[in-house]
Design an enzyme around this catalytic site. Structure first.
Site, short mmCIF file in Angstrom:
data_model
loop_
_atom_site.label_atom_id
_atom_site.label_comp_id
_atom_site.label_asym_id
_atom_site.label_seq_id
_atom_site.Cartn_x
_atom_site.Cartn_y
_atom_site.Cartn_z
N SER A 1 0.83 -1.20 0.00
CA SER A 1 0.00 0.00 0.00
C SER A 1 0.86 1.25 0.00
CB SER A 1 -0.94 0.01 1.21
OG SER A 1 -0.23 -0.15 2.40
N HIS B 1 -4.23 -4.86 -4.56
CA HIS B 1 -4.29 -4.21 -3.26
C HIS B 1 -5.64 -4.44 -2.60
CE1 HIS B 1 -4.25 -0.33 -0.74
NE2 HIS B 1 -3.66 -1.30 -0.09
N1 CAA Z 1 -12.08 -10.77 9.29
C1 CAA Z 1 -13.11 -11.41 8.70
N2 CAA Z 1 -14.38 -10.98 8.78
C2 CAA Z 1 -14.64 -9.90 9.54
C3 CAA Z 1 -13.63 -9.20 10.20
C4 CAA Z 1 -12.30 -9.69 10.06
N3 CAA Z 1 -11.26 -9.07 10.64
N4 CAA Z 1 -14.18 -8.16 10.86
C5 CAA Z 1 -15.49 -8.21 10.62
N5 CAA Z 1 -15.77 -9.25 9.81
C6 CAA Z 1 -17.08 -9.63 9.27
C7 CAA Z 1 -17.99 -10.15 10.34
O1 CAA Z 1 -17.79 -11.55 10.55
C8 CAA Z 1 -19.35 -9.84 9.76
O2 CAA Z 1 -19.66 -10.82 8.78
P1 CAA Z 1 -21.20 -11.22 8.45
O3 CAA Z 1 -21.88 -9.98 7.97
O4 CAA Z 1 -21.02 -12.24 7.37
O5 CAA Z 1 -21.75 -11.76 9.73
C9 CAA Z 1 -19.13 -8.53 9.01
O6 CAA Z 1 -17.72 -8.46 8.76
C10 CAA Z 1 -19.55 -7.34 9.84
O7 CAA Z 1 -18.81 -7.39 11.06
P2 CAA Z 1 -19.38 -6.99 12.50
O8 CAA Z 1 -20.87 -7.18 12.52
O9 CAA Z 1 -18.58 -7.67 13.53
O10 CAA Z 1 -18.99 -5.49 12.66
P3 CAA Z 1 -19.37 -4.25 11.81
O11 CAA Z 1 -20.73 -4.34 11.23
O12 CAA Z 1 -19.02 -3.13 12.70
O13 CAA Z 1 -18.34 -4.27 10.58
C11 CAA Z 1 -16.31 -3.73 9.53
C12 CAA Z 1 -16.96 -4.32 10.76
C13 CAA Z 1 -16.60 -4.64 8.32
C14 CAA Z 1 -14.82 -3.69 9.77
C15 CAA Z 1 -16.92 -2.30 9.24
O14 CAA Z 1 -16.83 -1.54 10.41
C16 CAA Z 1 -16.24 -1.57 8.13
O15 CAA Z 1 -16.52 -1.76 6.96
N6 CAA Z 1 -15.30 -0.66 8.49
C17 CAA Z 1 -14.53 0.13 7.55
C18 CAA Z 1 -13.31 -0.64 7.15
C19 CAA Z 1 -12.51 0.09 6.10
O16 CAA Z 1 -12.74 1.21 5.71
N7 CAA Z 1 -11.46 -0.59 5.61
C20 CAA Z 1 -10.52 -0.03 4.66
C21 CAA Z 1 -9.32 0.50 5.38
S1 CAA Z 1 -8.09 1.14 4.29
C22 CAA Z 1 -7.10 -0.19 3.93
O17 CAA Z 1 -7.23 -1.26 4.44
C23 CAA Z 1 -6.09 0.00 2.85
C24 CAA Z 1 -4.71 0.11 3.24
O18 CAA Z 1 -3.84 -0.22 2.45
C25 CAA Z 1 -4.31 0.79 4.47
#
Ligand code: CAA
Length: 285
Positions: free
Chosen positions: A121, A142
């Site tokens: 990244s 990515h």
């Molecule tokens: N691994 C696998 N699955 C996961 C997980 C993990 N670490 N964390 C959450 N999940 C899954 C859960 O099992 C759940 O699955 P189902 O819908 O199938 O049951 C789903 O994701 C939703 O999780 P939760 O209900 O526990 O929690 P939530 O609704 O708060 O969602 C989240 C968690 C998906 C992380 C959500 O908060 C989200 O989308 N956050 C934003 C994340 C984001 O912006 N990521 C990009 C970051 S930038 C980057 O990564 C690039 C880089 O190079 C730096």
């Protein structure tokens, strides 16, 4: 073509690598995960098994699917085990010396037709491609954290990447349930060039005591409907990763909006990297 892939390799089984192995295995690919030593291998395997166990207990996959996914996985510390891999994704730490070691080995070990993808990244995909004798077959793939959940895959083509390689990488992304977006090799690509300065601004607001960390996060979740606030997101992504992206944006563009705020740098120096170290803007211990 992609359907005929017999083996996918993933090198580096940290948070991202373990998630990437899971994504490929759930899509039906046989995956070989490679780590540097047994302790790192066990950590990666543990992360993956926990995630698959969660999917099973939530009823997202059946017992049979769970067993089949595990049956498609091989874990090893020998990069030579990728000698018959069709497609390899590298997800090792963001240091060019480590990437050099991995890509030099992969270039020697893998057949000439194997595509070598990097999940970097904050490093230049072009620089990584130039470490090999097959720069036309090196591409950025990515993923976003958490890799099993986030739907985007940036396909980073360089001036050296062949169009065939970019097409195959896009097809792979679709096969594993991601939406590919083809972007050029510039600092931050597209998503991080937008997201990380936004996180940095939130850290600045916290540093200057505009509001509490919870209020800053709620200002975004409740006002704009984002799934998590910027400080919680920084903790998820890793403050070290955020800082590395800010620094390459600054290096490349020298624009003041890309200057990492001092608190971000100090927290990284202090080892407060977010969830992975148990403490960042919030405490996870
Ligand atoms: N691994 C696998 N699955 C996961 C997980 C993990 N670490 N964390 C959450 N999940 C899954 C859960 O099992 C759940 O699955 P189902 O819908 O199938 O049951 C789903 O994701 C939703 O999780 P939760 O209900 O526990 O929690 P939530 O609704 O708060 O969602 C989240 C968690 C998906 C992380 C959500 O908060 C989200 O989308 N956050 C934003 C994340 C984001 O912006 N990521 C990009 C970051 S930038 C980057 O990564 C690039 C880089 O190079 C730096």
């Amino acid at each position: 073509m992609v359907q005929e892939f017999k083996k996918v390799g993933v090198v580096g089984l940290g948070t991202m690598g373990a998630g990437i192995v899971e994504v490929f295995a759930r899509a039906g690919f046989s995956v070989t995960g490679v780590e540097i030593d047994d302790a790192a291998l066990d950590r990666g395997r543990g992360h993956l098994e926990k995630s698959l166990g969660r999917a099973l207990s939530k009823g997202k996959i059946t017992e049979e699917e769970h067993a089949a996914i595990l049956g498609r996985l091989v874990f090893t510390t020998a990069r030579e085990d990728l000698a018959d891999a069709d497609f390899v994704v590298e997800a090792v730490p963001e240091r060019i010396d480590i990437k050099r070691d991995v890509f030099t080995d992969l270039d020697r070990i893998c057949p000439p037709g194997t595509i070598l993808a990097t999940n970097t990244s904050s490093l230049s995909v072009t620089e990584i491609a130039a470490l090999t004798n097959r720069p036309d077959k090196v591409v950025g793939l990515h993923f976003f954290n958490p890799a099993p959940v986030m739907k985007l895959a940036e396909i980073v083509g360089t001036v050296l990447t062949s169009s065939g390689t970019t097409e195959i990488a896009s097809e792979v992304a679709k096969r594993i349930g991601k939406t590919p977006v083809v972007v050029s090799d510039r600092a931050g690509f597209v998503a991080n060039a937008l997201l990380v300065p936004y996180i940095n601004d939130a850290v600045k607001a916290y540093e200057h005591k505009f509001a509490s960390r919870e209020e800053i996060d709620e200002s975004v979740t409740k006002a704009a409907g984002f799934p998590m606030g910027p400080l919680t997101l920084a903790d998820l992504v890793g403050l070290d990763v955020c800082l590395a992206v800010m620094d390459v944006l600054w290096e490349e563009f020298r624009e003041s909006r890309y200057v990492a705020t001092p608190l971000l740098r100090r927290m990284v120096a202090a080892g407060l990297l977010g969830r992975k170290t148990g403490r960042g803007f919030y405490d996870y211990s």
